[in-house]
Design an enzyme around this catalytic site. Structure first.
Site, short mmCIF file in Angstrom:
data_model
loop_
_atom_site.label_atom_id
_atom_site.label_comp_id
_atom_site.label_asym_id
_atom_site.label_seq_id
_atom_site.Cartn_x
_atom_site.Cartn_y
_atom_site.Cartn_z
N ASN A 1 -59.28 -2.36 -73.86
CA ASN A 1 -59.53 -0.99 -73.39
C ASN A 1 -60.86 -0.42 -73.89
OD1 ASN A 1 -58.09 -1.13 -75.81
ND2 ASN A 1 -57.34 0.95 -75.62
N LYS B 1 -61.96 -12.36 -82.31
CA LYS B 1 -61.29 -12.88 -81.09
C LYS B 1 -61.12 -11.69 -80.16
CE LYS B 1 -57.93 -13.56 -78.85
NZ LYS B 1 -58.01 -13.13 -77.43
N GLY C 1 -50.96 -4.47 -78.41
CA GLY C 1 -49.60 -4.03 -78.14
C GLY C 1 -48.68 -4.25 -79.33
N GLU D 1 -53.06 -1.70 -85.39
CA GLU D 1 -53.09 -0.44 -84.64
C GLU D 1 -52.46 -0.73 -83.29
OE1 GLU D 1 -53.47 1.82 -82.06
OE2 GLU D 1 -55.67 1.62 -82.01
N LEU D 2 -51.29 -0.13 -83.06
CA LEU D 2 -50.41 -0.65 -82.00
C LEU D 2 -50.04 0.35 -80.91
CD1 LEU D 2 -48.02 -2.61 -84.38
CD2 LEU D 2 -50.12 -3.40 -83.32
N CYS E 1 -54.86 4.12 -76.60
CA CYS E 1 -53.71 4.13 -77.50
C CYS E 1 -53.28 5.55 -77.83
CB CYS E 1 -54.06 3.37 -78.77
SG CYS E 1 -55.61 3.87 -79.50
N GLU F 1 -44.41 2.58 -74.13
CA GLU F 1 -45.83 2.77 -73.83
C GLU F 1 -46.15 2.14 -72.48
OE1 GLU F 1 -49.84 2.62 -76.34
OE2 GLU F 1 -49.04 0.63 -75.97
#
Ligand code: TXE
Length: 495
Positions: A155, A178, A232, A253-254, A287, A388
């Site tokens: 994103n 990555k 995610g 950070e999800l 997020c 989400e």
């Protein structure tokens, strides 16, 4: 496909393709066409990148460079990113379909993280300890962890990479990046600037490919000390489980299901704009999306109508066009996911007030668009309010009073961000205290800064990015003891 649209990885300071010989296509979400290719790496490539980073950590010149020297390199990289911000932003828009206005704003702001953490690099201090044992002198040192694997999503690829890269490098770690298989190009373009800035070989390495193919090789590699991940929650939990086997550090950070809460005493027009920016900016692929709009019952109809009218007027179109307000979504699986949630919401009895499908405009046919969508009369136990979606779908939920608003706001597995719209100062502070989320915005939404710690409560993650605290996530403390006494004390008792 011309060779110019092929990007290469950098491992140990050298550009390389994959050992598999395969390539991954990068598709422009507005045209639906492949515009570039990146190496489709395998486990061997992942191992090589980790080993290069490990060598660079153990040997000079990085490990012997002064912290001031590291800081200068970071600031130089910041200058180069500032110079090439528009170029990098155009790559990001081609890769992920988000508005050029949004991506160029991000790319122009990214250098600030490199300046801030570059400045912090030589202010990482240990201390001399007061000591109850007079014959011992003790001090602490704060040292880097080692090899950090940074795994980033599609994103906001460069911004979310920067949040990891800048503090990790300032602390003296080495890195393997990555990027998402959907949006690797801007990261590989950034590596040209890393080279130009003069970072020693092996300090920053990249490996591109599918997470499920090369992810575990990176995150469970014995030479890796830490994983910094944005993505995610299911992937985050899997990485956490894998990292636990090697007791690796993690920052996760999800994402979230953030409440954006409008009280009747708020400035209504400002609050409506805040609701819109919370969910339709970036097509909801953020997020911090304020995907649950909690509205006090007495202004529920008025606010719902205003938000619907505002969103109805949003211009969908080419994300490179400065007049476009809503672009396509980044990936086809993501578009399917969003459309599926629209169906789920209808089945569960939510009332569709706007959108609810794909746009009919032939000019948008090739792109992966979904309509800005609003559901009213949503109850907080519906899946549309609990899971989400990561797309331009807003759920409007009524509440009665402050207590009720808190109850709904906190009734979620997530806790990343939140918004409160009120003109009552007591209420603003009370809500800020009682909402269980890492960020609370009052009378604004979607503000971030290199100075402000960002991260989640509950299933939204572990650790903080940005701000002074962020550097602690990439350091460990060593305690050094110097014997001042003559001779060695009784070896059979604890000193
Ligand atoms: O994410 P993944 P996906 C949420 C959002 C979205 C959902 C799925 O709800 O709909 O996640 O998106 C790498 N080991 N967010 O599938 O899988 C992967 O290659 C190591 C929220 O794209 O989390 C990519 O680089 N790495 C979010 C990165 O993880 C693995 C941003 C993110 O992909 C891996 C994006 C593995 N086993 C999606 N599997 C936010 N917090 O902003 C995948 N990856």
């Amino acid at each position: 496909m011309s060779e110019q649209t092929r990007f290469q990885n950098v491992v140990n300071g050298t550009k390389c393709d994959s050992t598999t010989g395969r390539w991954l296509a990068s598709t422009n979400p507005f045209t639906g066409k492949t515009w570039a290719e990146v190496p489709h790496c395998g486990v061997e490539d992942a191992n090589a990148a980790v080993e290069a980073a490990h060598r660079a950590f153990i040997r000079g010149p990085w490990s012997t460079m002064s912290a001031t020297g590291r800081g200068k390199l970071l600031r130089r990289l910041g200058d180069l990113i500032a110079r090439d911000a528009e170029k990098l932003a155009a790559i990001e828009t081609r890769d992920n379909g988000k508005l050029f206005a949004e991506m160029s704003g991000q790319c122009r702001y990214i250098p600030e993280w490199f300046y801030y953490f570059g400045g912090l690099a030589d202010k990482i201090e240990g201390g001399v300890l007061p000591m109850d044992k007079p014959d011992l002198f003790s001090y602490t040192k704060r040292e880097p962890l080692g090899v950090v694997v940074a795994i980033t999503p599609w994103n906001s690829p460069l911004l979310l990479l920067t949040w990891k890269l800048a503090p990790a490098l300032a602390a003296g770690n080495t890195i393997v990046i990555k990027p998402s298989e959907y949006t690797s190009c801007s990261t590989l373009a950034l590596m040209e600037l890393v080279n130009e800035a003069g970072f020693p070989e092996g300090v920053i390495n990249t490996v591109t490919g599918f997470g499920h193919e090369i992810g575990p090789a990176l995150t469970e590699h014995p030479m890796v000390a830490k994983i910094a991940f944005t993505g995610g929650d299911a992937t985050g939990a899997a990485i956490y489980a894998g990292a636990a086997k090697g007791l690796k550090h993690v920052t996760l950070e999800l994402g979230g299901k953030s409440p954006n809460i409008i009280f009747a005493d708020a400035n209504i027009d400002d609050a409506v704009k805040g609701a819109i920016s919370g969910i339709f900016a970036a097509s909801g692929q953020t997020c911090i999306a304020g995907s649950r709009l909690l509205v006090q019952r007495s202004v529920y109809d008025e606010i719902s109508a205003k938000v619907v009218n505002f969103a109805r007027a949003a211009r969908l179109g080419d994300p490179m066009d400065a007049n476009t307000q809503v672009g396509p979504v980044t990936t086809l699986p993501q578009r399917d996911k969003i459309l599926n949630y629209m169906a789920i919401a209808r089945e569960e009895g939510a009332r569709c007030l706007l959108g609810g499908g794909t746009p009919q405009d032939p000019a948008l046919e090739a792109g992966w668009f979904v309509q800005p969508t609003i559901f009213g009369d949503v109850s907080n136990d519906m899946r549309i309010a609990r899971e989400e979606v990561f797309g331009p779908i807003l759920s409007i939920i009524p509440f009665e009073d402050e207590e009720h608003a808190i109850e709904i706001a906190n009734d979620t597995i997530y806790g990343l961000a939140s918004g409160v719209w009120t003109s009552n100062i007591r209420r603003a502070f009370t809500m800020a205290d009682r909402i269980r989320a890492g960020t609370v915005w009052v009378n604004t939404y979607r503000a971030v800064s290199f100075m402000a710690p960002f991260g989640g409560y509950k299933m939204s993650g572990i650790g903080r990015e940005s701000g002074q605290y962020a550097i602690d996530e990439y350091l460990q403390t060593k305690c050094v003891w110097i014997n001042l006494a003559e001779g060695v004390a009784n070896p059979f008792v604890l000193r």
